[in-house]
Design an enzyme around this catalytic site. Sequence first.
Site, mmCIF file in Angstrom:
data_model
loop_
_atom_site.group_PDB
_atom_site.id
_atom_site.type_symbol
_atom_site.label_atom_id
_atom_site.label_comp_id
_atom_site.label_asym_id
_atom_site.label_seq_id
_atom_site.Cartn_x
_atom_site.Cartn_y
_atom_site.Cartn_z
ATOM 1 N N SER A 1 0.867 -0.801 -0.072
ATOM 2 C CA SER A 1 -0.200 -0.306 0.220
ATOM 3 C C SER A 1 0.649 1.320 0.150
ATOM 4 O O SER A 1 1.944 1.482 -0.679
ATOM 5 C CB SER A 1 -0.897 0.227 1.199
ATOM 6 O OG SER A 1 -2.051 0.982 1.269
ATOM 7 N N ASP B 1 -7.612 -5.111 -7.166
ATOM 8 C CA ASP B 1 -7.271 -3.636 -5.995
ATOM 9 C C ASP B 1 -7.424 -2.675 -6.211
ATOM 10 O O ASP B 1 -6.836 -2.154 -7.006
ATOM 11 C CB ASP B 1 -6.478 -4.529 -5.464
ATOM 12 C CG ASP B 1 -4.957 -3.088 -4.524
ATOM 13 O OD1 ASP B 1 -5.950 -2.798 -3.770
ATOM 14 O OD2 ASP B 1 -3.797 -3.698 -3.771
#
Length: 273
Positions: free
Chosen positions: A143, A201
Site C-alpha cells: 500500500s 485492488d
Amino acid sequence: MTVPDSFDQTSSGYSPQRAYWLARAADLAYKDRAVIEDQAAKWGFGQVRHHETRFTPPFPLQDTQAYTMASGRMIVTAFRGTEPAQIRDWLSDATTPPSPGPGGNGYVHYGFAEALRSVYPEVAGAIRELRTDGQTVYFTGHSLGGALAMLAGARMYLEDPHLAADGVYTYGQPRTCDRLLADAFHKGFGGRMYRFVNNNDIVPQLPPEPVFTHVRALRYIDSGGRLHESMPMFSALADRAKGLTADAFAPASDGIRDHFMRNYLAALEKNLA
C-alpha cells in the site's frame, strides 16, 4: 514448488519465493517493535533498526514507519502501509501539486515525497551502518509502504548509486510519480523492480492518470489467485470483470478486499504450494 520454511537470503534475481518472503517482511511492518525483532531473529536477521517520524501533511496520515533488518548476507527495509479506506480517500484528491522527484527527475505525489523525506536519511544511514560485508539490499512495502519502497529505491539509485538496492518488491502500490521519473527509474533499475497487483485492488488505480503513472515490471494476480509475469490489457480487463462477480452481494467491495495484505500473502503462497 513448495512453500519454503525459512527466509531465502542467498538467491539473486526474481523468483516467486523471494516475492513471498519480501511480502512476509512487508506484512511484518504492520506489527509492533517487539514482534518485528522476534520474527526477524527467527528469520536469521540479527540486527534490526526501527524508523518512525511524525509530520503534518495535508491528508490524514501522521507518521512514516519502517524497519530495517540485517544479516551477514542480506538487508531488508520494509515500509509500513495504511488502511485501504484511508489511503483511497487522500489518493483520490488530485488537487495537491506534485513535488520534484529524486535527482531532479520528474515529479512525485506530494504526500509520498513528504512521507519519505521524513524518514529517508535515517533509513539510508541504517543501511550504511549495517552493510559491512557487501550484503544485498532490498526494499519492500504494501500500500503506502509500497510507494515509499519504490521511491526509496529510486532516490538511492539516482542520488547514492553506490548504495543502490538489489531489488524493490511492492504489493498494492499506488501510482507514485510522473512518466519522466518512471522512465528514469526503469532505465537504470529495470529488472530489479517488481510491482504486484491483486486483481481489482483499488489502490494501484490511484491517484488518477495522466498526472501519475506506474513503474513497470507488473506481476498480476488474477481472480483465481494465479500469478502472471505478464498480462495483456484486454485479458486483465476481462479478469477484473470476473473478479467483480465473485461476491454477488457486494461486488463493489472487491477493490478493498483485494487490497488486504493477507490476500496478497495467500495468493503468493498458493503459487508456491
